[in-house]
Design a protein around this motif. Structure first.
Motif, PDB file in Angstrom:
ATOM      1  N   GLN A   1      32.038  17.429  26.832  1.00 23.17           N
ATOM      2  CA  GLN A   1      33.443  17.212  27.163  1.00 23.17           C
ATOM      3  C   GLN A   1      33.609  15.885  27.909  1.00 23.17           C
ATOM      4  O   GLN A   1      32.725  15.035  27.830  1.00 23.17           O
ATOM      5  N   TYR A   2      34.720  15.709  28.631  1.00 21.72           N
ATOM      6  CA  TYR A   2      35.077  14.360  29.106  1.00 21.72           C
ATOM      7  C   TYR A   2      34.002  13.677  29.945  1.00 21.72           C
ATOM      8  O   TYR A   2      33.834  12.471  29.881  1.00 21.72           O
TER       9      TYR A   2
ATOM     10  N   LEU B   1      33.622  23.955  24.286  1.00 24.22           N
ATOM     11  CA  LEU B   1      34.107  23.565  22.963  1.00 24.22           C
ATOM     12  C   LEU B   1      32.949  23.761  21.997  1.00 24.22           C
ATOM     13  O   LEU B   1      31.845  23.264  22.226  1.00 24.22           O
TER      14      LEU B   1
ATOM     15  N   ARG C   1      46.143  19.466  13.675  1.00 33.19           N
ATOM     16  CA  ARG C   1      46.338  18.845  14.988  1.00 33.19           C
ATOM     17  C   ARG C   1      47.779  19.057  15.413  1.00 33.19           C
ATOM     18  O   ARG C   1      48.694  18.993  14.579  1.00 33.19           O
TER      19      ARG C   1
ATOM     20  N   PHE D   1      40.765  12.434  19.602  1.00 31.37           N
ATOM     21  CA  PHE D   1      39.466  11.885  19.203  1.00 31.37           C
ATOM     22  C   PHE D   1      39.404  11.814  17.677  1.00 31.37           C
ATOM     23  O   PHE D   1      39.857  12.734  17.004  1.00 31.37           O
TER      24      PHE D   1
ATOM     25  N   PRO E   1      37.859  17.881  15.200  1.00 31.98           N
ATOM     26  CA  PRO E   1      38.067  18.628  16.456  1.00 31.98           C
ATOM     27  C   PRO E   1      37.142  19.842  16.536  1.00 31.98           C
ATOM     28  O   PRO E   1      36.687  20.347  15.508  1.00 31.98           O
TER      29      PRO E   1
ATOM     30  N   GLU F   1      43.255  21.343  20.681  1.00 33.83           N
ATOM     31  CA  GLU F   1      42.339  20.612  21.545  1.00 33.83           C
ATOM     32  C   GLU F   1      41.702  19.437  20.798  1.00 33.83           C
ATOM     33  O   GLU F   1      41.371  19.563  19.634  1.00 33.83           O
ATOM     34  N   TRP F   2      41.587  18.296  21.503  1.00 33.61           N
ATOM     35  CA  TRP F   2      40.759  17.177  21.026  1.00 33.61           C
ATOM     36  C   TRP F   2      41.405  16.384  19.880  1.00 33.61           C
ATOM     37  O   TRP F   2      40.715  15.739  19.113  1.00 33.61           O
TER      38      TRP F   2
END
Ligand code: FE2
Length: 226
Positions: A39-40, A220, A156, A76, A80, A72-73
């Motif tokens: 994660q981040y 995740l 998304r 990026f 995902p 989520e995500w």
């Protein structure tokens, strides 16, 4: 795990409340569905709790305010995470703090085949606000709303970070909010319980709460290689 997989396939989510005397290693359990993704800050399990860094005016997981529906995500460019899992170290005492979920595939089905096709072709910009995370995540990706993958349809959604630029994207967000308001389920993840959902399919959000001790952990889960 079989019951969880079944429920994920059928409903898009699974809620597990273990007997109170059992300590479950949820990271290991959900890791059986696929690899845990960094994660981040590179961590595989992330703490989600209110932080004094954030006031309650902002939309961020790190305060006590409600969130807006999203997947989520999305910011990026990579695929995902397939699943998002959260478990509670300390559930919010008192009202609120529910995780809310709605079936994004049903939302997509309300669009015509031609519109669904356009949602899978038009690349839109997804841009985060660095003020929303302690790590000041500042990412953007150009991706369509829908992505066809051999393992399923990837969706998304964001009300805040999809840079709406045409009638279709505008309607997608507006319809998504309306759909979420009407069709979401609300799950309060109690202390030691787990909620896991299919992040390709489900929109999720959170209701506001008062208990500053609320503490969730999040993993995740990526695609299984087998
Ligand atoms: Fe989220």
């Amino acid at each position: 795990m079989d019951r969880i997989s079944e429920s994920l396939k059928e409903r898009g989510y699974a809620h597990v409340v273990p007997p109170s005397d059992r300590d479950v290693d949820y990271a290991a359990e959900v890791g059986r569905l696929g690899p845990l993704l960094p994660q981040y800050a590179g961590e595989l399990v992330r703490d989600i709790k209110p932080s004094s860094e954030f006031d309650d005016e902002q939309f961020t997981p790190y305060n006590t305010k409600e969130l807006r529906p999203h997947t989520e995500w999305y910011e990026f460019p990579e695929l995902p995470p397939r699943y998002v899992a959260i478990w509670a170290v300390h559930a919010a005492e008192g009202p609120g703090g529910e995780t809310t979920l709605a079936d994004g595939y049903e939302l997509v089905a309300s669009f015509s085949p031609a519109e669904q096709e356009a949602l899978a072709v038009n690349a839109y910009e997804w841009r985060t606000d660095p003020g929303r995370t302690p790590e000041r995540v500042d990412r953007r990706a150009e991706r369509p709303v829908l992505q066809h993958h051999p393992d399923g349809l990837v969706l998304r959604f964001s009300t805040m970070d999809l840079q709406v630029r045409d009638e279709l994207s505008q309607r997608y967000v507006a319809e998504g909010v309306r759909f979420f308001d009407q069709h979401h389920v609300a799950v309060k993840v109690e202390t030691n319980a787990l909620l896991i959902w299919d992040n390709w399919r489900m929109l999720h959000s959170r209701t506001a709460f008062r208990d500053h001790q609320r503490h969730l952990r999040r993993a995740l889960v990526g695609l299984s290689v087998s």
